[in-house]
Design an enzyme around this catalytic site. Structure first.
Site, PDB file in Angstrom:
ATOM      1  N   GLY A 136       0.921  -1.087   0.059  1.00  0.00           N
ATOM      2  CA  GLY A 136       0.065  -0.094   0.157  1.00  0.00           C
ATOM      3  C   GLY A 136       0.934   1.381  -0.028  1.00  0.00           C
ATOM      4  N   THR A 137       1.836   1.232   0.736  1.00  0.00           N
ATOM      5  CA  THR A 137       2.660   2.429   0.880  1.00  0.00           C
ATOM      6  C   THR A 137       3.260   2.791  -0.522  1.00  0.00           C
ATOM      7  OG1 THR A 137       3.345   1.994   3.122  1.00  0.00           O
ATOM      8  CG2 THR A 137       4.719   3.587   1.999  1.00  0.00           C
ATOM      9  N   ASN A 153      -8.518   3.888   8.076  1.00  0.00           N
ATOM     10  CA  ASN A 153      -7.905   2.855   8.924  1.00  0.00           C
ATOM     11  C   ASN A 153      -8.053   2.527  10.408  1.00  0.00           C
ATOM     12  OD1 ASN A 153      -5.919   4.969   8.345  1.00  0.00           O
ATOM     13  ND2 ASN A 153      -4.584   3.998   9.491  1.00  0.00           N
ATOM     14  N   SER A 208      -3.176  -3.482  -0.697  1.00  0.00           N
ATOM     15  CA  SER A 208      -2.063  -4.093  -0.049  1.00  0.00           C
ATOM     16  C   SER A 208      -2.811  -5.508   0.217  1.00  0.00           C
ATOM     17  CB  SER A 208      -1.840  -3.522   1.177  1.00  0.00           C
ATOM     18  OG  SER A 208      -0.728  -4.156   2.050  1.00  0.00           O
ATOM     19  N   HIS A 261      -1.675  -7.728   2.324  1.00  0.00           N
ATOM     20  CA  HIS A 261      -1.700  -8.146   3.766  1.00  0.00           C
ATOM     21  C   HIS A 261      -2.963  -7.737   4.443  1.00  0.00           C
ATOM     22  CE1 HIS A 261      -0.358  -4.872   6.475  1.00  0.00           C
ATOM     23  NE2 HIS A 261       0.241  -4.354   5.276  1.00  0.00           N
ATOM     24  N   THR A 279      12.370  -7.248 -10.945  1.00  0.00           N
ATOM     25  CA  THR A 279      11.681  -8.514 -11.029  1.00  0.00           C
ATOM     26  C   THR A 279      10.507  -8.598 -10.247  1.00  0.00           C
ATOM     27  OG1 THR A 279      14.104  -9.467 -11.474  1.00  0.00           O
ATOM     28  CG2 THR A 279      12.459 -11.049 -10.844  1.00  0.00           C
ATOM     29  N   CYS A 294       1.582   1.671  12.703  1.00  0.00           N
ATOM     30  CA  CYS A 294       2.776   2.318  12.514  1.00  0.00           C
ATOM     31  C   CYS A 294       2.798   3.583  13.384  1.00  0.00           C
ATOM     32  CB  CYS A 294       2.902   2.602  10.957  1.00  0.00           C
ATOM     33  SG  CYS A 294       1.405   2.922  10.134  1.00  0.00           S
TER      34      CYS A 294
HETATM   35  N1  PLP Z   1      -3.202   3.008   3.702  1.00  0.00           N
HETATM   36  C1  PLP Z   1      -3.975   2.497   4.575  1.00  0.00           C
HETATM   37  C2  PLP Z   1      -5.059   3.264   4.843  1.00  0.00           C
HETATM   38  C3  PLP Z   1      -3.476   1.618   5.711  1.00  0.00           C
HETATM   39  O1  PLP Z   1      -4.051   1.086   6.459  1.00  0.00           O
HETATM   40  C4  PLP Z   1      -2.069   1.019   5.448  1.00  0.00           C
HETATM   41  C5  PLP Z   1      -1.474   0.012   6.288  1.00  0.00           C
HETATM   42  O2  PLP Z   1      -1.702   0.208   7.386  1.00  0.00           O
HETATM   43  C6  PLP Z   1      -1.351   1.470   4.376  1.00  0.00           C
HETATM   44  C7  PLP Z   1      -1.807   2.720   3.438  1.00  0.00           C
HETATM   45  C8  PLP Z   1       0.067   0.913   4.001  1.00  0.00           C
HETATM   46  O3  PLP Z   1       0.014  -0.269   3.456  1.00  0.00           O
HETATM   47  P1  PLP Z   1       1.199  -1.349   3.651  1.00  0.00           P
HETATM   48  O4  PLP Z   1       1.415  -1.863   4.889  1.00  0.00           O
HETATM   49  O5  PLP Z   1       1.021  -2.361   2.488  1.00  0.00           O
HETATM   50  O6  PLP Z   1       2.408  -0.443   2.841  1.00  0.00           O
END
Ligand code: PLP
Length: 392
Positions: free
Chosen positions: A72-73, A152, A200, A202, A238, A326
């Protein structure tokens, strides 16, 4: 270790066994480089393309619009920086919200240092953005609107369809961070009117370190990384075939059970909230009670300290959180809870419970059995807490 009760599915989810089964061959016989010409390469390519079809199907997109990333990031960064860097105009403006994940917020802040102007829209007390505020923030130099689909911390869903229409009317690109919503509620890129969408693996019972960015055909953006010609020149490197295979399987499973799972999990969540609110006076659900994910419940227990609650529950085998993983350890109150108008101490007494595929009614009942006593114990430590007269 005794398996505990996991109520922190917004932080990450347990991988589904069939996702693991889909990934294992990529570590063994199907280990080829998806760009190689020989049979090993062709097999890896077939795995990558099958996963791309599953992700595209989950989003109602074309396979050519899906780019695999590390999560996601990266997808959020690639979308926002990519649009801004590709634009030739001297003045650049981006609209986002004050409640985005740091993957978006910190990206926007980094762009501000490069001279890009960013508007951070406020949200109401329920955590929902007003599309009229988006309209008012639009300027001739606006390049991009970036508004998350589901928050989130609160689970609140944003009115993306209306914002998508606005973006189209004003010929502005529209990105959404759908990391929390994909796989939990229907996400259709056409219906939402988005040009870019981050997800993402996970968060939907897939592996960590794998994700995707939906890029509507015709969208011009500059890649974040320089390298080979992978992913139609959108993202070099890759391909992470095990991660991509896992994401593909996770997407397929999510789509197959989307509606029944949403119904099942939301009824667990509702039972949980009803039990908590009944047993714990002075508890309040944060965010919009209706317009939210089926999985997420953010509850404020006045006079407790959130970190203390999380530790006390953990000692009883129940995992929950004070908000984004985080941001754990930060002394600052959550920017999301502050943005919906909670006072410092209210934000610090709020807990996120997030359910998922592997939670059962027994998990909810077992949590309800221990939670009121934990709150009571923590409150007894607060010099400000007075037991309500009825409970004396
Ligand atoms: N965006 C949101 C809303 C999220 O909740 C998260 C992860 O907590 C992310 C982005 C980041 O995703 P990733 O952990 O795959 O980098």
């Amino acid at each position: 270790m005794k398996p505990g009760i996991y109520l922190d599915n917004s932080a990450t989810t347990r991988m589904d066994e069939s996702v693991l089964e889909a990934m294992l061959p990529c570590f063994r016989q199907n280990f080829g480089n998806a760009s190689s010409v020989h049979l090993f390469g062709q097999e890896a390519r077939a795995t990558v393309e099958a996963a791309r079809r599953s992700v595209a199907e989950l989003l109602g997109a074309d396979t050519r619009e899906i780019v695999f990333t590390s999560g996601g990031t990266e997808s959020d960064n690639a979308a926002i920086v990519g649009i801004v860097e590709a634009a030739r105009s001297a003045a650049k403006h981006v609209i986002t919200t004050a409640i985005e994940h740091h993957a978006v917020l910190n990206t926007c802040q980094a762009l501000e240092k490069r001279g890009v102007s960013v508007t951070y829209l406020r949200v109401g007390s329920s955590g929902v953005v007003d599309p009229d505020d988006v309209r008012r923030a639009l300027r001739p130099e606006t390049l991009l609107i970036s508004i998350m689909h589901a928050n989130n911390e609160l689970g609140t869903l944003q009115p993306l369809e209306e914002i998508g229409r606005l973006a189209r009317e004003h010929d502005v690109y529209f990105h959404t961070d759908a990391v929390q919503s994909v796989g939990k509620v229907p996400v259709d890129v056409e219906k939402l009117g988005v040009d870019l969408l981050a997800l993402s693996a996970h968060k939907l019972h897939g592996p960590k370190g794998a994700g995707a960015l939906y890029i509507r055909r015709g969208t011009v953006l500059r890649p974040l990384l320089y390298g080979g010609h992978h992913e139609r020149d959108r993202r070099p490197g890759t391909e992470n075939t095990p991660g991509i295979a896992g994401l593909g399987k996770a997407a397929e499973l999510a789509l197959a059970h989307l509606e029944e799972e949403a119904r099942r999990v939301s009824s667990l969540r509702d039972r949980f909230e009803e039990g908590v609110l009944r047993a714990v006076p002075g508890s309040v659900v944060n965010g919009d009670p209706a317009r939210r994910l089926p999985t997420t419940s953010n509850i404020r227990f006045d006079y407790i300290e959130g970190e203390g609650f999380v530790i006390a529950m953990d000692l009883r085998g129940i995992a929950c959180s004070t908000g984004a993983a985080c941001s754990s350890g930060s002394l600052e109150p959550s920017h999301v809870l502050s943005a919906i108008g909670l006072k410092h101490e209210q934000a610090r007494s709020s807990i996120r419970f997030s359910l998922g595929r592997f939670n059962t009614a027994e998990d909810v009942e077992a949590t309800l059995e221990v939670l009121p006593a934990v709150v009571e114990q923590l409150r007894s430590l607060s010099p400000h807490y007075r037991k309500p007269a009825a409970a004396l």
